[in-house]
Write an enzyme that holds these catalytic residues in place. Structure first.
Site, mmCIF file in Angstrom:
data_model
loop_
_atom_site.group_PDB
_atom_site.id
_atom_site.type_symbol
_atom_site.label_atom_id
_atom_site.label_comp_id
_atom_site.label_asym_id
_atom_site.label_seq_id
_atom_site.Cartn_x
_atom_site.Cartn_y
_atom_site.Cartn_z
ATOM 1 N N GLY A 121 0.819 -1.219 0.000
ATOM 2 C CA GLY A 121 0.000 0.000 0.000
ATOM 3 C C GLY A 121 0.843 1.254 0.000
ATOM 4 N N THR A 181 -0.002 3.924 -2.879
ATOM 5 C CA THR A 181 -0.863 4.917 -3.526
ATOM 6 C C THR A 181 -2.079 5.258 -2.662
ATOM 7 N N SER A 205 1.080 9.613 -8.342
ATOM 8 C CA SER A 205 2.449 9.857 -8.841
ATOM 9 C C SER A 205 3.322 10.523 -7.794
ATOM 10 N N TRP A 245 -6.250 1.497 -5.127
ATOM 11 C CA TRP A 245 -5.656 0.805 -6.275
ATOM 12 C C TRP A 245 -4.632 -0.233 -5.837
ATOM 13 N N GLU A 266 3.137 1.426 -11.097
ATOM 14 C CA GLU A 266 4.591 1.391 -10.875
ATOM 15 C C GLU A 266 5.270 2.605 -11.513
ATOM 16 N N GLY A 267 4.557 3.734 -11.555
ATOM 17 C CA GLY A 267 5.072 4.935 -12.212
ATOM 18 C C GLY A 267 4.532 4.994 -13.618
ATOM 19 N N THR A 268 3.838 6.113 -13.935
ATOM 20 C CA THR A 268 3.224 6.206 -15.271
ATOM 21 C C THR A 268 4.321 6.390 -16.333
ATOM 22 N N HIS A 269 3.899 6.219 -17.584
ATOM 23 C CA HIS A 269 4.798 6.397 -18.735
ATOM 24 C C HIS A 269 5.510 7.758 -18.646
HETATM 25 P P1 TGC Z 1 12.558 12.422 -4.690
HETATM 26 O O1 TGC Z 1 12.806 13.767 -4.096
HETATM 27 O O2 TGC Z 1 13.112 12.100 -6.037
HETATM 28 O O3 TGC Z 1 13.083 11.297 -3.672
HETATM 29 C C1 TGC Z 1 12.671 11.307 -2.305
HETATM 30 C C2 TGC Z 1 13.653 10.437 -1.538
HETATM 31 O O4 TGC Z 1 13.601 9.093 -2.014
HETATM 32 C C3 TGC Z 1 14.895 8.677 -2.509
HETATM 33 N N1 TGC Z 1 14.693 7.833 -3.674
HETATM 34 C C4 TGC Z 1 15.221 6.618 -3.791
HETATM 35 N N2 TGC Z 1 15.994 5.899 -2.970
HETATM 36 C C5 TGC Z 1 16.357 4.664 -3.378
HETATM 37 N N3 TGC Z 1 15.950 4.132 -4.550
HETATM 38 C C6 TGC Z 1 15.160 4.838 -5.399
HETATM 39 N N4 TGC Z 1 14.748 4.293 -6.538
HETATM 40 C C7 TGC Z 1 14.755 6.135 -5.035
HETATM 41 N N5 TGC Z 1 13.964 7.084 -5.608
HETATM 42 C C8 TGC Z 1 13.943 8.122 -4.749
HETATM 43 C C9 TGC Z 1 15.599 9.983 -2.858
HETATM 44 O O5 TGC Z 1 16.988 9.812 -2.857
HETATM 45 C C10 TGC Z 1 15.114 10.881 -1.746
HETATM 46 O O6 TGC Z 1 15.834 10.556 -0.574
HETATM 47 P P2 TGC Z 1 16.207 11.670 0.499
HETATM 48 O O7 TGC Z 1 16.986 10.923 1.529
HETATM 49 O O8 TGC Z 1 16.987 12.705 -0.247
HETATM 50 O O9 TGC Z 1 14.895 12.197 1.012
HETATM 51 O O10 TGC Z 1 11.004 12.126 -4.650
HETATM 52 P P3 TGC Z 1 9.800 12.919 -5.256
HETATM 53 O O11 TGC Z 1 8.826 13.119 -4.142
HETATM 54 O O12 TGC Z 1 10.255 14.129 -6.015
HETATM 55 O O13 TGC Z 1 9.169 11.847 -6.279
HETATM 56 C C11 TGC Z 1 9.892 11.408 -7.339
HETATM 57 C C12 TGC Z 1 9.046 10.462 -8.241
HETATM 58 C C13 TGC Z 1 7.885 11.214 -8.855
HETATM 59 C C14 TGC Z 1 9.973 9.999 -9.343
HETATM 60 C C15 TGC Z 1 8.602 9.234 -7.493
HETATM 61 O O14 TGC Z 1 7.980 9.511 -6.336
HETATM 62 C C16 TGC Z 1 7.836 8.236 -8.330
HETATM 63 O O15 TGC Z 1 8.452 7.325 -8.841
HETATM 64 N N6 TGC Z 1 6.460 8.335 -8.472
HETATM 65 C C17 TGC Z 1 5.668 7.259 -9.076
HETATM 66 C C18 TGC Z 1 4.919 6.544 -7.992
HETATM 67 C C19 TGC Z 1 4.834 5.068 -8.222
HETATM 68 O O16 TGC Z 1 5.584 4.476 -8.999
HETATM 69 N N7 TGC Z 1 3.938 4.412 -7.515
HETATM 70 C C20 TGC Z 1 3.808 3.003 -7.616
HETATM 71 C C21 TGC Z 1 2.880 2.455 -6.575
HETATM 72 S S1 TGC Z 1 3.008 0.712 -6.351
HETATM 73 C C22 TGC Z 1 2.273 0.071 -7.726
HETATM 74 O O17 TGC Z 1 1.904 0.712 -8.639
HETATM 75 C C23 TGC Z 1 2.151 -1.387 -7.726
HETATM 76 S S2 TGC Z 1 1.345 -2.055 -9.084
HETATM 77 C C24 TGC Z 1 1.849 -3.624 -8.863
HETATM 78 C C25 TGC Z 1 1.298 -4.649 -9.744
HETATM 79 O O18 TGC Z 1 0.082 -4.935 -9.686
HETATM 80 O O19 TGC Z 1 2.134 -5.280 -10.452
HETATM 81 P P1 FAD Z 2 -2.002 10.572 -11.132
HETATM 82 O O1 FAD Z 2 -0.765 10.635 -10.331
HETATM 83 O O2 FAD Z 2 -3.163 11.397 -10.700
HETATM 84 O O3 FAD Z 2 -1.638 10.937 -12.643
HETATM 85 C C1 FAD Z 2 -2.629 11.271 -13.605
HETATM 86 C C2 FAD Z 2 -1.901 11.743 -14.870
HETATM 87 O O4 FAD Z 2 -1.124 12.907 -14.560
HETATM 88 C C3 FAD Z 2 -0.906 10.697 -15.407
HETATM 89 O O5 FAD Z 2 -0.928 10.735 -16.815
HETATM 90 C C4 FAD Z 2 0.422 11.201 -14.914
HETATM 91 O O6 FAD Z 2 1.520 10.793 -15.751
HETATM 92 C C5 FAD Z 2 0.220 12.710 -14.964
HETATM 93 N N1 FAD Z 2 1.110 13.389 -14.036
HETATM 94 C C6 FAD Z 2 1.110 13.337 -12.672
HETATM 95 N N2 FAD Z 2 2.098 14.081 -12.181
HETATM 96 C C7 FAD Z 2 2.752 14.614 -13.248
HETATM 97 C C8 FAD Z 2 3.887 15.472 -13.387
HETATM 98 N N3 FAD Z 2 4.579 15.923 -12.329
HETATM 99 N N4 FAD Z 2 4.272 15.829 -14.641
HETATM 100 C C9 FAD Z 2 3.595 15.359 -15.735
HETATM 101 N N5 FAD Z 2 2.519 14.546 -15.655
HETATM 102 C C10 FAD Z 2 2.115 14.178 -14.423
HETATM 103 N N6 FAD Z 2 -0.452 1.293 -6.096
HETATM 104 C C11 FAD Z 2 0.046 0.705 -4.978
HETATM 105 O O7 FAD Z 2 0.532 1.352 -4.076
HETATM 106 N N7 FAD Z 2 -0.010 -0.652 -4.843
HETATM 107 C C12 FAD Z 2 -0.547 -1.462 -5.786
HETATM 108 O O8 FAD Z 2 -0.562 -2.691 -5.629
HETATM 109 C C13 FAD Z 2 -1.105 -0.866 -6.959
HETATM 110 N N8 FAD Z 2 -1.736 -1.630 -7.887
HETATM 111 C C14 FAD Z 2 -2.396 -1.023 -8.932
HETATM 112 C C15 FAD Z 2 -3.209 -1.779 -9.770
HETATM 113 C C16 FAD Z 2 -3.922 -1.169 -10.795
HETATM 114 C C17 FAD Z 2 -4.826 -1.976 -11.652
HETATM 115 C C18 FAD Z 2 -3.772 0.223 -11.014
HETATM 116 C C19 FAD Z 2 -4.502 0.909 -12.145
HETATM 117 C C20 FAD Z 2 -2.975 0.973 -10.180
HETATM 118 C C21 FAD Z 2 -2.298 0.372 -9.124
HETATM 119 N N9 FAD Z 2 -1.550 1.133 -8.203
HETATM 120 C C22 FAD Z 2 -1.019 0.547 -7.079
HETATM 121 C C23 FAD Z 2 -1.542 2.594 -8.307
HETATM 122 C C24 FAD Z 2 -0.593 3.138 -9.367
HETATM 123 O O9 FAD Z 2 0.730 3.062 -8.968
HETATM 124 C C25 FAD Z 2 -1.029 4.582 -9.659
HETATM 125 O O10 FAD Z 2 -2.249 4.507 -10.366
HETATM 126 C C26 FAD Z 2 0.018 5.358 -10.423
HETATM 127 O O11 FAD Z 2 1.181 5.554 -9.657
HETATM 128 C C27 FAD Z 2 -0.536 6.707 -10.921
HETATM 129 O O12 FAD Z 2 -1.172 7.387 -9.913
HETATM 130 P P2 FAD Z 2 -2.660 7.995 -10.151
HETATM 131 O O13 FAD Z 2 -3.504 6.903 -10.697
HETATM 132 O O14 FAD Z 2 -3.073 8.645 -8.899
HETATM 133 O O15 FAD Z 2 -2.465 9.055 -11.302
#
Ligand code: TGC
Ligand code: FAD
Length: 407
Positions: A152, A154, A160, A184, A386-389
């Site tokens: 958990g 998101t 994002s 999600w 896991e992070g949008t495109h």
């Molecule tokens: P930012 O300022 O870049 O970083 C904050 C702190 O985090 C550290 N850090 C990392 N450390 C180790 N490994 C990494 N890959 C790291 N990335 C960041 C960074 O060094 C910093 O540390 P500190 O000590 O200086 O505070 O963070 P930001 O708030 O500006 O955000 C950057 C951004 C947008 C790239 C990031 O937050 C991001 O990747 N957003 C996307 C969110 C996302 O991917 N969510 C996924 C949710 S889980 C999911 O979707 C599961 S789906 C699973 C499935 O069904 O298969």
């Molecule tokens: P938003 O962050 O609201 O983004 C909406 C749009 O705005 C996107 O196109 C994005 O690229 C764009 N955008 C946002 N910020 C910026 C920026 N700074 N610059 C330019 N464009 C931007 N999460 C978990 O934690 N655990 C899970 O197991 C998990 N499983 C999932 C399963 C499914 C089926 C789905 C659909 C999602 C899941 N997620 C999970 C959540 C997923 O990681 C988020 O949906 C994703 O990180 C995007 O967040 P959001 O949907 O809130 O979109």
């Protein structure tokens, strides 16, 4: 002698043609794999052909998560392949992990989600940041499929931008009090344990292990998805949940902790998406050879050949990318932007390949007799989670320029 050689050459050419086009391996990447990698691939491929492919269309059409697959994934070793064997994991390398994700997602992205969440997002943080007692308590049960886990991060208002999360916990002396909600969340409706990221009173992010049955903890299911229909997705709701203090992951705090888990999961997705692409490509290649229009197989038309040639080109490039990234992962040298590049590219090309393959199937391509529409709809989630495109593009942009463009 020469006739014999000629015959052999024809046979080799024929079998090469079958191998490289049916399980596309156009640049002989198999030569870079060990015998163990190939054995793992054939075991998982057989498993997917037997236990997933015959049923997946029905599960997806009915939006049914086949819970029994959890135990089967445990038995075949799909959960936590890189976790050491002493905790029930596979003790394998990252290329093995990638191959496992590729073969499962060849069957279905939702099935791969179940496996990659369990391995990279639940077992990995418990192994990496957990205490020895936490490792011993949770990892063997998660590896065997006795327990299912979820991750958990998101929230409804923070996708994002996870650092803005509002889910929080307070130190109550003998326990923590957890409040907030996650949205999600893959596996959540059936999960026994959740690794939850929440802020302490100072605003620092920590991981907590929350177990089903804790008072105030609920996991409502999200319905009406057009994507990942065979995977269960839901919320995590925490209403004054008393979490024992020993459930805090002690090894790392801050956003970097969940981000490290995402590095591992995004790597698996880079491989997995190409599995889905290969399934679409193979279906299109077979269909093009069999379908006759204007008195000829449609495979004889240049425009169809262009589609197939471009699919194979993108699959081959992505396979090479995956292999090299796997080597870097094994050496502990893969960076977050390198992983972002592969996740972003491979999911994008897989989605394009699914669309092109669907076109080659004409009207038949929209039916459940062929896998493309299901893969295509699944990949719409994969390109977002896991992070949008675009977020991965910005991670690369930040790396190239040194200027973060997130806000
Ligand atoms: P930012 O300022 O870049 O970083 C904050 C702190 O985090 C550290 N850090 C990392 N450390 C180790 N490994 C990494 N890959 C790291 N990335 C960041 C960074 O060094 C910093 O540390 P500190 O000590 O200086 O505070 O963070 P930001 O708030 O500006 O955000 C950057 C951004 C947008 C790239 C990031 O937050 C991001 O990747 N957003 C996307 C969110 C996302 O991917 N969510 C996924 C949710 S889980 C999911 O979707 C599961 S789906 C699973 C499935 O069904 O298969
Ligand atoms: P938003 O962050 O609201 O983004 C909406 C749009 O705005 C996107 O196109 C994005 O690229 C764009 N955008 C946002 N910020 C910026 C920026 N700074 N610059 C330019 N464009 C931007 N999460 C978990 O934690 N655990 C899970 O197991 C998990 N499983 C999932 C399963 C499914 C089926 C789905 C659909 C999602 C899941 N997620 C999970 C959540 C997923 O990681 C988020 O949906 C994703 O990180 C995007 O967040 P959001 O949907 O809130 O979109």
């Amino acid at each position: 002698m020469s006739t014999q050689n000629g015959k052999e050459a024809t046979q080799t050419k024929k079998s090469l043609k079958q191998d490289v086009y049916e399980q596309p391996d156009f640049y002989a990447i198999d030569d870079l794999l060990t015998e163990e990698h190939k054995l793992i691939r054939s075991a998982i491929r057989d498993f997917v052909k037997r236990d997933i492919s015959p049923y997946i269309e029905d599960w997806a059409q009915r939006a049914h998560f086949p819970y029994e697959i959890v135990k089967k994934f445990g038995d075949i070793g799909a959960f936590g392949p890189t976790v050491p064997t002493e905790y029930g994991g596979g003790g394998l390398d990252y290329i093995s992990y990638g191959i496992i994700m590729q073969e499962i997602e060849r069957g279905d992205s939702g099935m791969r989600s179940t496996a990659s969440v369990q391995g990279s997002l639940v077992m990995y943080p418990i192994y990496k940041f957990g205490s020895e007692a936490q490792r011993k308590k949770y990892l063997p049960k998660l590896a065997s499929g006795e327990w299912l886990g979820c991750f958990g991060l998101t929230e409804p208002d923070h996708g994002s931008n996870p650092s803005g999360m509002v889910t929080n916990f307070k130190d109550m002396g003998d326990h923590y009090l957890l409040n907030g909600a996650k949205m999600w969340i893959s596996n959540s409706p059936r999960a026994d344990v959740a690794v939850v990221w929440a802020k302490d009173e100072s605003g620092r992010i920590h991981g907590l292990i929350v177990e089903r049955g804790m008072e105030g903890f609920s996991t409502p299911e999200t319905h009406g998805k057009w994507s990942l229909r065979a995977s269960a997705t839901g919320e995590l709701v925490f209403d004054n949940v008393k979490v024992p203090k020993e459930n805090l992951l002690p090894g790392k705090s801050g956003l970097g902790a969940p981000m490290m888990c995402l590095d591992s999961a995004r790597y698996g997705i880079a491989w997995g998406a190409i599995g889905a692409a290969m399934d679409c490509y193979e279906s299109a290649r077979r269909y093009a050879a069999e379908r006759v229009q204007f008195g000829k197989p449609i495979a004889s038309f240049q425009l169809v050949q262009k589609k197939l040639a471009e699919m194979l080109t993108e699959i081959t490039k992505a396979q090479l990318l995956n292999w090299r990234l796997g080597v870097l992962m094994n050496e502990g040298k893969a960076s977050t932007p390198q992983i972002s590049l592969a996740k972003r590219n491979n999911v994008h090309v897989a989605l394009e390949i699914a669309r092109e393959a669907r076109q080659i199937h004409g009207g038949m391509g929209i039916t459940g007799e062929y896998p493309m529409m299901r893969h295509m709809m699944n990949l719409e989630s994969v390109v977002t989670y896991e992070g949008t495109h675009d977020i991965h593009l910005l991670i690369l942009g930040n790396n190239i320029t040194g200027i973060p463009a997130f806000s």
